[in-house]
Scaffold this motif. Structure first.
Motif, PDB file in Angstrom:
ATOM      1  N   ASP A 104       0.776  -1.085  -0.124  1.00 43.74           N
ATOM      2  CA  ASP A 104      -0.041  -0.116  -0.111  1.00 43.74           C
ATOM      3  C   ASP A 104       0.760   1.230  -0.009  1.00 43.74           C
ATOM      4  OD1 ASP A 104      -2.156  -1.534   0.084  1.00 43.74           O
ATOM      5  OD2 ASP A 104      -2.744  -1.244   2.009  1.00 43.74           O
ATOM      6  N   GLY A 105       0.410   2.287  -0.734  1.00 42.24           N
ATOM      7  CA  GLY A 105       1.177   3.648  -0.847  1.00 42.24           C
ATOM      8  C   GLY A 105       0.913   4.415   0.248  1.00 42.24           C
ATOM      9  N   ALA A 106      -0.244   4.462   0.853  1.00 43.57           N
ATOM     10  CA  ALA A 106      -0.815   5.328   1.799  1.00 43.57           C
ATOM     11  C   ALA A 106      -1.664   4.595   2.700  1.00 43.57           C
ATOM     12  CB  ALA A 106      -1.643   6.423   1.004  1.00 43.57           C
ATOM     13  N   LEU A 107      -1.771   5.180   4.045  1.00 44.76           N
ATOM     14  CA  LEU A 107      -2.503   4.891   5.183  1.00 44.76           C
ATOM     15  C   LEU A 107      -3.724   5.789   5.332  1.00 44.76           C
ATOM     16  CD1 LEU A 107       0.504   4.208   7.701  1.00 44.76           C
ATOM     17  CD2 LEU A 107      -0.581   2.496   6.323  1.00 44.76           C
ATOM     18  N   LYS A 166     -11.140  14.407  11.919  1.00 44.19           N
ATOM     19  CA  LYS A 166     -10.733  14.758  10.574  1.00 44.19           C
ATOM     20  C   LYS A 166      -9.811  13.628   9.874  1.00 44.19           C
ATOM     21  CE  LYS A 166      -8.185  18.030   7.616  1.00 44.19           C
ATOM     22  NZ  LYS A 166      -7.220  19.229   7.691  1.00 44.19           N
ATOM     23  N   GLU A 167     -10.444  13.344   8.759  1.00 43.69           N
ATOM     24  CA  GLU A 167      -9.957  11.998   7.815  1.00 43.69           C
ATOM     25  C   GLU A 167      -8.694  12.422   7.169  1.00 43.69           C
ATOM     26  OE1 GLU A 167     -11.039   8.980   7.997  1.00 43.69           O
ATOM     27  OE2 GLU A 167     -13.013   9.255   9.109  1.00 43.69           O
ATOM     28  N   LEU A 168      -7.825  11.673   7.122  1.00 43.23           N
ATOM     29  CA  LEU A 168      -6.558  12.009   6.461  1.00 43.23           C
ATOM     30  C   LEU A 168      -6.005  10.670   5.703  1.00 43.23           C
ATOM     31  CD1 LEU A 168      -4.110  14.163   6.018  1.00 43.23           C
ATOM     32  CD2 LEU A 168      -3.038  13.022   8.001  1.00 43.23           C
ATOM     33  N   GLU A 169      -5.243  10.940   4.542  1.00 45.88           N
ATOM     34  CA  GLU A 169      -4.657   9.908   3.998  1.00 45.88           C
ATOM     35  C   GLU A 169      -3.221  10.421   3.826  1.00 45.88           C
ATOM     36  OE1 GLU A 169      -4.798   7.764  -0.476  1.00 45.88           O
ATOM     37  OE2 GLU A 169      -5.676   9.982  -0.513  1.00 45.88           O
TER      38      GLU A 169
END
Length: 1822
Positions: free
Chosen positions: A35-38, A46-49
């Motif tokens: 995976d390249g992001a969490l 707040k949602e965050l990638e």
């Protein structure tokens, strides 16, 4: 372990943040490889990638479980990285208000910018002797560890304190030195520890200044070596200083100040001794006003000046030297105000008569012309000539400033030298502890030579730190036999080589300084050419050619080259120095006399400014190379001194303290993450974490691992071998064996493994919790369903019941109507029936009456006929009966005659036979006897009948006579009846007249009855109205009475509360006075012991033994020979004066003056206490007078009421007297005509009765008044205030009382008076009877004596004349002897009374003298070795028995055998308790009996001194101290019991009263013995405390009494004591066993029960105080489970008290703070209601303690919750009104004041037997 196992959904990570440095986030989706992001969610929702770096693909740092957050040791964290460290520090600092945290071997200290109560003596005592990991992090823990390792390892120690300016380095170093001074003490009387602490205010005043970051910033580095002797007492100290910032003397930036000493001088300029310095305000001088902020908030410079001067005095700097120092400092200020003006472009001039320069020259003792000339000129030397050249204004100002800096640097070095001289000790130093207070890593916008040197020093220290950490890690691995792999850690040796190696930065700088035309630019080019391409750590800025960058261990720093050369040279105008050397001021000359020998160049470069200037302290070790060293540069000298410092540190065991500055604004408890991270990186904390994380940072013992993770094991996995069990479990839980290693005693884990295990444990517990919750919720739901079902059933039942009741009601009504109809109809029918029945009955009655009459007539006729028939038939029957009787008799006679003939014929036949004759003969004899008896009986009957006949004849004659008299009387009555018949007519007429009168009377009666009925109606109406009014009045009166009663009750309660509070206050004051007195007694004893020790040392110094002979110290020998003992007493008895003269001759005068000063201080304190006591007595008297006034005011209302009552009684009495007089007159008037005339007996009796009644009435009246007043006076004691506040309503209520009430009260009073009079009369009767009995006894004795005299006289008359004379003489002698004995008894009673009065007179006289003089004489016998001072002993004369006689020369033997060589164990087990005390008292009684006051005084003195000696020798033995405490108290009780005072003789037997002392009054010696008992008691408490102290923390806190309740959390490098009991550790049972031992020993020794209770109370106070103090200082102990353990332990102690019947001794109350602390750990801590409950529950805890416990509360499991900051603030808000001491810890040294209640003995002295084992055969029983 794969990342997918850790980076799962709901896992928390740290991501970088610009503002907060690191920010927490939670995964919302599982991470998969590639995976390249969490997918993250921040804490604010707040949602965050979060994208990963594709090159490194590094995942963000994982966050530790919440249970590990806030740990004391950062190495206890499972994930060791920067965000975890930062977050842990922030949580501890902000939430828990904890400023100290361990990071492995480093103590991280965050400056709170607030004064905290955690540095007191109580905290020092709490940390003393504790292991470093056992207590919460503290600077005292580091100091204790250093002190302990110095004593244990015999190795010198160092404490390295570093940090930025304002981080708190100086304060930390100061507290470390205070700890050493407090714990170790000094080995001499010079008070070295006070001098060490006194050096701090001096060095702060001359070396500290206010900066923008710190109000008290140290502008120099210092290394203080505190020296210790072999007993580890402080003997001295030595200080080395580094890099003094001299430029601050002449320049300060905005918002900064010069050194404190200048402002202290200006603030004290008004003092008379400073007038000559001609100082003013700080704003008047150039050197103190540049910062434009001369005042520090909260600091009084004048007060600080006084502290500095006191410190100088304590260090031996006399007043003249101090004034000399202040002159030099003042001259520096004046020199800064010297104004230099331009003469032209190349020269300058100082105007003539410059005021400040004149003052400077006057103060410094130099000429004005020379100084003004050389301030504006300089001398140039060539090979052949010397030139004097003027200098421009700017260079002249720089030269002036350079001179000021040089003078200050010289003065600073001189003060440091003198401080070292004052701290130097002549005793050989055995070891030392060094405290290094040095600057931390610095980086500013402009960095110069000073920052370069500071960072160079920090590079060296960081290298030493890294090597030490690496070494400790390696040692730990090797100790546990863990395979050692090389850990890659940052080595800053390349950076150090860049700076100090050949051709390094310093080497090139020194080389450039030697060049004639060297400059900063050329030096920079050399650096670029040498290092730019060869060293990766050296860089060149892009936009500058005059700067360079060095990559330090903490950060990159850019240095500006401007000023490097000048600062390195550090030159000064030598001509100015020559002018100063020619001064007449001796101190100034002393400063510059070693100018040529100085190890550092003086002065400063002639620069235009700069941030700082540096100076290095002289190094005396290389004074022989003066000429070469003079040419050394500052950099070279700094490098050499730094190498010397590193050698010193490497030769010691270092301890590190890293001070962190939380913010740049000095806000209290405000945390700036950016600034904190910078400092953590710079101080090496993160490097320590990195080194730990590279290996196996988490370490568990096998037992701790088993206890923590037992939940992950199955029952079959648990083996007896804990190590094998842990191995098996770990192999199943963690597949990768590289993640852990098994050592000998510990398991080592890689970073993150503990978090993984915690996750498994939490999952297991969570699953168990879910199952428990499922079951509980099912049970709750079912319970709710059952409740609802029951409720529905109940509702149905009630509805159906209501319907049934309605139906029943209808049915009842219907039935009732039917019944009513039935009864109505029945009534009608019954009424008709009754009428018919009545008519029928009337008819039946008439008919039946007629029939009854007819029947009666018939029955009457029939009855008469029957009577006739009866009479006839009776006559016929009698006739027939007579005929039949005659025929039957005749027939019987014929038959009997025929039978008799037949019988006669048989008898004749039988008579012919002999046998028949014999039988007949026998029968005849019997018949004859029977006949004889019958004849006798018949004779008796005849006689009785004859007597009866005679009596009948007599009675008949009497009856005949009576009848004749009756006949005569009847005849007379007949004649009277004839006469009365004539009177009947007259009586009839009278009867008719009476009938007429009766009719008239009836008419009158009827009229009267009618009138009476009318009157009765009127009266009834009036009575009803009066009753209504009376009822209203009664209600009103009841209301008023109720109100008065309620008010009285309220006032009574108020008075009781006030009285209780005042009583409690007085008791507290008494206890304080008693405690203060006992503390003074303890201090006096300590001074006595010190005096004795000094005396012994002086004696040993005088009597030096000869070579080859060695003498053992008497205090270390266990057995003393008799010869030695005798010699000691011989010296004390005979050679005391000579010994005193020798000791006085040798005694140090300073010591004598100190002791004398101490004595005067004690006397002043005693006088102050006496004044305080007098003042309190006056206040009490004033309060009492005020109460009396209020009492009098309150009494007035009652007196008015009493006066009214008295007037009413007097008026009634007058009326009674008037009526009595009228009765007398009427009696006299009516008796004149009668027989009862005056003088007659009847009249006299009546008059006497009236007089006696009158007198009795008078007496009763007076008694009623007296009793009434007494009752009122008793009641007003509790009601006078209520009466005072509302007297008018009370009087109105009294006035509203009805007459009936008053009469009933008077009647009750008369009844009480009658009862009282009857009781008095009975008492008088009894007393009269007793007197009569006594008189009868005396009369009988007189009669007996008279008879005896007559007998003796008769006997004497029968004797010859010679014998008669001898007998009379003998009789006379006997009589005189008896009279003499009686007179002697009377005389003895009078003497006793006289002695008592004399004693009272003495007491009063003594009190008067005390009040007048204000001082009290010292009671005798309070010194240890000197004889007790003689006292005035009043004499008695009486003979007693039950004594022990001894000779004067046997006194030493008596004391030796009975006190010094007595073994308490044998005496306590085999003999009666208190036997030595009884023996000593019996010996004292004999000395009193023989009236030898010298012997009494000598015996008491020897006893007191011997007890003190044995306690001094064996004072650490509890059994010995307890034994002599019991015997001392018993001896004291014997002196009281047999003193002859009545208050002590109440419980004595007559025999014991006979044994009282006869000649001497020993009251003053009783006081001496009481003081001795107090000293022994305090020694007992100390001994007991020393025994209990090691057990308390282990037994009450650490030991897991309830197994399985507490959980062991992960710990860091500082391992704490395990709660699992190992062999040799103390448990609660150990404490209880020790308490049993103490109690049994005291009981065996016969200690008074009340004294045992006081000892037990003190024991429990120590247990509670020590336990609570450790709880308040240990974060790991503040948990719910530990609260349960503590409460269980306390319950066990209470059970012990109950078993020993000691629940009433107050011991349980001393544990109340500990109990409340345990409850506080267990109660709910969320809502406001919880806060209110806590505030009401924890009344024995202070606010600071409650808040501390809440701050320290730590969940042991993940399911517990921490206490929120808001809840703690709520608690603080609710408790802010409490008035209490701010002290955090309880005083463990507190000893309750002891009392010795009198406890008489029932043991008779004459029954005591002395056993032979005591070797007291020389004593003789008397």
């Amino acid at each position: 372990m794969a990342a997918s196992e850790l980076y799962t959904k709901y896992a928390r990570v740290w991501i970088p943040d610009v503002e907060e440095v690191w920010r927490s986030a939670e995964l919302t989706k599982d991470y998969r490889q590639g995976d390249g992001a969490l997918q993250l969610q921040l804490e604010d929702g707040k949602e965050l990638e979060y994208k990963l770096d594709p090159k490194t693909n590094n995942l963000p740092h994982l966050r530790n479980p919440d249970i590990l957050v806030g740990e004391n040791d950062l190495t206890a964290l499972s994930y060791l990285h920067e965000p975890a460290v930062l977050h842990n520090l922030k949580v501890r600092f902000i939430d828990s208000k904890l400023i100290y945290t361990y990071c492995g071997i480093v103590l991280v200290a965050i400056n709170p910018y607030e004064t905290l109560p955690i540095y007191g003596t109580d905290i020092i005592n709490a940390y003393s002797g504790q292991n470093m990991g056992d207590m919460d992090p503290h600077i005292f823990a580091v100091a204790e560890e250093a002190y302990k390792q110095m004593a244990r390892d015999e190795r010198n120690q160092s404490i390295i304190v570093s940090g930025e300016s304002g981080a708190g380095k100086t304060v930390s170093a100061k507290y470390a030195m205070r700890y050493f001074a407090t714990v170790s003490g000094s080995a001499s009387e010079a008070n070295v520890e006070e001098k060490v602490l006194a050096s701090n205010p001096i060095m702060e005043s001359i070396g500290n200044a206010k900066t923008t970051r710190n109000d008290n910033s140290s502008r120099f580095g210092k290394y203080i070596e505190i020296g210790f002797d072999k007993r580890y007492h402080i003997i001295g100290a030595n200080m080395r200083t580094y890099l003094l910032e001299k430029s601050r003397v002449v320049f300060q930036a905005d918002e900064e100040r010069n050194y404190h000493i200048f402002y202290q001088l200006c603030a004290s300029a008004h003092l008379p001794e400073f007038k000559a310095l001609k100082l003013g305000k700080a704003d008047d001088f150039h050197y103190t006003k540049q910062g434009r902020n001369p005042v520090i908030d909260g600091i009084d410079d004048a007060k600080e000046m006084s502290t500095t001067r006191n410190a100088f005095t304590l260090l031996g700097v006399n007043e003249s030297y101090q004034m000399g120092l202040f002159r030099i400092l003042a001259s520096i200020l004046h020199l800064g105000n010297v104004e230099v003006k331009d003469r032209d472009s190349d020269s300058s001039i100082i105007p003539p008569n410059n005021g400040h320069l004149s003052v400077f020259c006057e103060l410094m003792g130099v000429t004005y012309q020379d100084m003004s000339h050389w301030l504006c000129h300089k001398k140039l030397k060539t090979a052949t000539e010397t030139y004097i050249k003027p200098i421009p204004k700017l260079q002249a100002i720089n030269a002036r400033d350079a001179l000021a800096k040089h003078i200050y640097a010289k003065l600073f070095n001189w003060i440091v030298d003198h401080v070292n001289k004052a701290l130097h000790s002549t005793v050989k130093q055995h070891s030392f502890i060094g405290v290094l207070d040095i600057y931390g890593f610095e980086t500013f916008e402009i960095n110069s030579f000073e920052q370069f040197c500071i960072n160079y020093a920090n590079e060296k220290l960081q290298q030493q730190f890294n090597m030490h950490v690496f070494k400790l890690e390696q040692e730990e691995y090797m100790k546990e036999q863990i395979p050692w792999t090389l850990i890659d850690f940052y080595d800053n040796q390349p950076c150090i080589n860049l700076i100090e190696a050949k051709m390094g930065v310093l080497d090139l700088l020194d080389e450039e300084c030697k060049m004639p035309k060297g400059s900063d630019d050329s030096w920079a080019q050399k650096l670029y050419n040498t290092h730019l391409k060869t060293c990766a750590l050296f860089e060149k800025p892009r936009m500058s050619n005059k700067a360079f960058i060095i990559q330090h261990f903490a950060d990159k720093v850019e240095y500006q080259c401007d000023g490097f050369l000048e600062k390195n040279k550090d030159t000064v105008n030598e001509e100015q120095i020559h002018v100063l050397k020619a001064s007449k001021f001796d101190l100034l000359v002393e400063l510059f006399q070693d100018e040529e020998k100085a190890t550092s160049p003086t002065g400063a470069a002639l620069t235009t400014g700069g941030r700082t200037r540096l100076s290095v302290k002289p190094d005396k070790s290389k004074a022989g190379q003066a000429s070469k060293e003079h040419k050394k540069t500052v950099g070279l000298q700094f490098r050499n001194s730094l190498h010397l410092l590193m050698e010193t540190l490497n030769a010691t065991t270092p301890h590190y303290v890293r001070c962190i500055k939380p913010n740049d604004y000095k806000f209290a408890f405000t945390f700036d993450p950016k600034r904190a991270v910078q400092q953590l990186r710079a101080c090496g904390v993160l490097e320590t974490i990195r080194i730990s994380a590279a290996g196996f940072p988490s370490r568990w013992t096998y037992q701790e691992f088993f206890s923590r993770y037992r939940v992950l094991m199955k029952q079959k996995d648990v083996l007896t071998d804990r190590k094998m069990t842990c191995k098996n479990v770990l192999e199943k839980l963690v597949q990768d064996q590289d993640k852990y290693q098994f050592g000998k005693t510990k398991i080592f884990f890689r970073a993150g493994q503990v978090a993984y295990l915690e996750k498994l444990r939490a999952d297991k517990l969570r699953a168990a919790c879910i199952r428990i919750q499922k079951t509980i919720r099912c049970w709750l739901a079912r319970k709710k369903y059952l409740r609802m079902k029951h409720a529905a059933t109940t509702i149905q039942r009630y509805v159906r019941g209501y319907q049934a009741r309605c139906l029943a009601k209808f049915l009842r009504r219907t039935r009732a109507a039917i019944i009513i109809q039935k009864y109505q109809r029945m009534y009608v029918q019954r009424k008709c029936y009754k009428r018919k029945q009545a008519a029928a009955l009337v008819m039946q009655c008439i008919l039946r009456a007629y029939m009854a009459r007819q029947l009666y007539k018939a029955l009457l006729r029939e009855h008469k006929a029957i009577i006739i028939q009866k009479m006839v038939r009776g006559w016929l029957a009698r006739q027939w009966y007579k005929r039949s009787l005659r025929a039957i008799v005749y027939l019987q006679c014929c038959i009997r005659r025929m039978r008799a003939k037949r019988e006669l014929k048989k008898l004749k036949i039988e008579a012919r036979s002999v046998e028949h004759f014999k039988k007949l003969n026998i029968g005849m004899e019997n018949k004859i006897m029977q006949l004889q008896r019958r004849i006798d009986e018949q004779n008796k009957d005849n006689r009785a009948l004859s007597e009866r006949l005679n009596g009948l004849e007599i009675s008949h004659a009497a009856e005949s006579e009576r009848l004749r008299v009756e006949v005569t009387r009847l005849r007379g009555a007949e004649e009277d009846a004839k006469n009365n018949a004539n009177k009947v007519t007259t009586l009839l007429e009278e009867l008719e007249r009476l009938r007429k009168d009766l009719k008239n009377t009836q008419k009158e009666k009827k009229a009267i009855e009618e009138w009476a009925k009318t009157y009765q109606d009127e009266m009834e109406q009036m009575i009803s109205e009066l009753k209504e009014q009376n009822h209203l009045l009664k209600n009103e009166k009841n209301d008023l009475n109720r109100m008065i009663q309620e008010q009285g009750q309220q006032w009574t309660e108020k008075m009781q509360r006030a009285l209780k509070e005042e009583t409690q206050q007085l008791e507290n004051d008494l206890n304080e006075e008693r405690s203060r007195y006992q503390n003074l007694l303890t201090e006096h004893l300590r001074l006595e012991e010190k005096y004795d020790d000094l005396k012994e040392e002086i004696t040993l110094a005088v009597n030096v033994p000869k070579p080859g002979h060695r003498r053992t110290d008497s205090t270390h020998s266990s057995n003393e020979s008799e010869c030695t003992y005798n010699s000691e007493f011989a010296e004390s008895e005979e050679g005391s004066r000579g010994g005193e003269d020798v000791s006085k001759a040798i005694l140090d005068m300073s010591l004598f003056l100190k002791l004398q000063k101490r004595v005067s201080e004690l006397e002043q304190e005693k006088q102050s206490l006496q004044n305080e006591l007098d003042r309190r007595e006056e206040q009490f008297q004033r309060a009492r007078a005020r109460d009396d006034e209020e009492h009098k005011k309150a009494r007035s209302a009652e007196l008015e009421y009493e006066s009214l009552k008295r007037q009413e009684l007097e008026s009634e009495n007058k009326k009674l007297k008037h009526h009595l007089n009228e009765m007398r007159q009427s009696l006299r008037g009516s008796a004149e005509a009668g027989s009862a005339a005056p003088g007659s007996p009847a009249y006299t009796v009546l008059l006497d009765q009236l007089n006696s009644s009158n007198e009795e009435l008078e007496v009763r009246k007076e008694e009623v008044l007296i009793l009434r007043s007494q009752l009122v006076s008793q009641k007003e004691a509790m009601q006078h205030k209520a009466t005072m506040t509302e007297p008018l309503p009370y009087i109105e209520d009294v006035q509203k009382l009805t007459d009936a009430k008053e009469i009933s009260q008077a009647y009750m009073g008369l009844k009480d008076t009658n009862r009282l009079l009857e009781s008095q009369l009975q008492a008088q009767r009894r007393s009269h009877e007793n007197e009569v009995e006594v008189l009868r006894g005396e009369l009988q004795s007189v009669k007996e004596e008279n008879n005896r005299q007559q007998q003796l006289l008769a006997q004497n008359l029968q004797l010859p004349p010679e014998a008669r004379i001898e007998a009379s003489l003998q009789h006379e002698i006997t009589r005189l002897t008896n009279e003499n004995l009686d007179l002697m008894e009377q005389l003895e009673k009078q003497d006793k009374t006289v002695r008592k009065l004399k004693k009272q007179l003495k007491v009063f006289a003594k009190k008067i003298n005390d009040l007048e003089g204000g001082q009290m004489d010292v009671s005798p016998g309070q010194t240890t070795d000197e004889p007790v001072h003689p006292v005035n002993i009043p004499r008695r004369e009486k003979d007693f028995q039950g004594m022990l006689e001894y000779k004067k020369e046997d006194e030493l033997k008596l004391v030796k055998n009975l006190i010094l060589e007595l073994k308490p164990r044998g005496v306590a087990v085999n003999l009666i308790p208190g036997l030595p005390a009884y023996i000593l008292f019996m010996c004292l009684r004999h000395a009193d009996y023989v009236n030898d006051d010298q012997k009494v005084r000598s015996l008491l003195t020897s006893v007191i001194n011997s007890i003190k000696k044995i306690l001094k020798k064996r004072g650490d033995d509890f059994e010995t101290v307890s034994f002599w405490l019991s015997n001392t108290c018993r001896f004291l009780h014997c002196l009281k019991q047999y003193s002859g005072d009545e208050q002590f003789m109440k419980h004595n037997t007559p025999k014991q009263n006979d044994h009282c002392l006869s000649n001497f009054d020993l009251a003053e010696y009783r006081q001496v013995l009481s003081d001795l008992a107090i000293q022994i008691y305090q020694q007992l408490i100390k001994c007991m405390e020393n025994i209990l102290q090691p057990m308390i923390v282990s037994g009450m806190l650490e030991h897991e009494t309830i197994q399985g309740v507490s959980g062991v959390k992960p710990t860091g490098l500082r391992k704490r004591t395990s709660s699992i009991a190992d062999e040799g550790t103390y448990t609660l049972d150990s404490i209880i066993r020790q308490l049993n031992t103490f109690h049994s020993i005291m009981c065996q020794h016969g200690t008074d029960p009340e004294l045992i209770k006081q000892v037990v109370k003190q024991q429990f106070y120590i247990i509670g105080a020590v336990t609570l103090n450790n709880l308040l200082l240990r974060k790991d102990m503040c948990s719910w489970s530990k609260g349960m353990q503590i409460r269980y332990n306390v319950s066990q102690l209470e059970e012990w008290l109950r078993d020993k019947n000691l629940m009433t001794c107050g011991a349980k109350e001393t544990l109340e703070p500990l109990i409340q602390a345990a409850q506080l750990l267990q109660v709910k801590k969320k809502t406001d209601e919880d806060a209110e409950a806590i505030c009401s529950m924890c009344n024995a805890l202070s606010t600071a303690q409650i808040v501390k416990v809440l701050n320290l509360y730590t969940p042991v499991n993940a399911f517990e919750e921490r206490v929120s900051v808001l809840f703690i603030r709520t608690i603080q808000t609710r408790l802010r009104d409490r008035k209490e001491s701010p002290q955090l810890l309880m005083d463990t040294k507190l000893i309750y004041p002891v009392t010795f209640p009198f406890n008489p003995s029932s043991l008779a002295l004459e029954t005591i037997q002395i056993p032979g084992s005591l070797n007291l055969a020389f004593l003789t029983r008397v």
